[in-house]
Scaffold this motif. Structure first.
Motif: not given
Length: 220
Positions: A159, A161, A164, A167, A172-173, A188-190, A196, A198
Motif C-alpha cells: 500500500y 500512503e 492518500e 485525495l 475516494r480511492m 480509501v476515503t478522506r 483517512i 480504509k
C-alpha cells in the motif's frame, strides 16, 4: 460481430455478470451499457469483449474483467463534477466510463503505445473532459488535495500512503493491494477533517502496476 449480436452480448454482460453480483448503481450500469467496450479491444478479441475474462491489450497488460470494472466504479461513487485521477489508462475503457460519470479525468499511462491507442479510441468516440498523460503516476509531481476520485487500475504489492495525499476532502480511492493469490480491493476515503479511512471490499487478483513498489521479502 454483427450490431445485434454486440448489443445482446452487452445486455447479457450487465444482466448476467454484473447486476446479479450486487452492482446496482444505475449510473454505473448505464455507463457500461453506453460505452462501447468492443471498441477498446483489438479485432482478434472482439468476441471476448463482454466475456468474464481479462483481455490482453499489449505491452504485457490486460483489460480488467467487466465485473471488477463495475465494482470499482460503484465503490467510487463518481459524481458529475468530481475531479478524477486514473492510474493506468490501459485500453481507455474505464477512462471513458469515468468521463461519462464524473468531471475532468486525468489519466496516466506508463506505456506510450497504450496511451496513444487509448487516445485514438477516445478521440474517435468524441469523449470529452479527458487529459491523457504518458508517464508514471506513482512518481509524478501532483498537487495534494486535488482529486475527489482516484481509480488505480493495477494492483500495488504494498500500500502507498503517498496516494492518500492526493485525495481532496470527501475523496475516494479504489486500489487493489497485495500479491497473488491474496489481494484485497480497498476503498480509501478522506473525510472533511482530513482523516483517512480504509475499507476492505473483496478479494481479487489484478496484475501489478508497472514500476509499483515491491515489498521486502526477508530470507533467513
Amino acid at each position: 460481430m454483427l450490431a445485434n449480436d454486440l448489443e445482446l452480448a452487452r445486455f447479457n454482460m450487465v444482466a448476467q455478470q454484473i447486476r446479479p453480483n450486487e452492482v446496482i448503481d444505475e449510473r454505473v450500469l448505464e455507463s457500461l451499457q453506453a460505452v462501447p467496450r468492443e471498441r477498446f479491444v483489438s479485432d482478434e478479441y472482439c468476441k471476448l469483449a463482454f466475456a468474464d475474462v481479462e483481455i490482453p491489450i499489449g505491452e504485457g497488460e490486460v483489460m480488467m474483467k467487466p465485473l471488477l470494472e463495475a465494482r470499482m466504479l460503484q465503490a467510487l461513487q463518481v459524481e458529475a463534477d468530481d475531479s478524477v485521477l486514473e492510474i493506468g489508462t490501459g485500453s481507455g475503457f474505464i477512462t471513458a466510463c469515468l468521463a461519462r460519470l464524473g468531471g475532468v479525468v486525468t489519466s496516466y499511462e506508463i506505456h506510450p503505445a497504450l496511451s496513444k491507442a487509448a487516445s485514438d479510441r477516445l478521440t474517435a468516440l468524441e469523449t470529452k473532459h479527458v487529459e491523457l498523460v504518458t508517464g508514471d503516476a506513482l512518481n509524478a509531481s501532483l498537487a495534494p488535495d486535488t482529486f475527489k476520485v482516484i481509480a488505480v487500475t493495477g494492483s500495488l504489492p504494498t500500500y502507498s500512503e503517498s496516494l492518500e495525499m492526493l485525495l481532496a476532502p470527501g475523496g475516494r480511492m479504489f486500489v487493489v493491494v497485495g500479491e497473488a493469490p491474496a489481494m484485497t480491493a480497498m476503498l480509501v476515503t478522506r473525510n472533511d477533517d482530513g482523516e483517512i479511512w480504509k475499507e476492505n471490499l473483496f478479494e481479487t487478483v489484478v496484475p501489478a502496476l508497472h514500476n509499483a513498489p515491491q515489498p521486502s521479502h526477508f530470507t533467513f
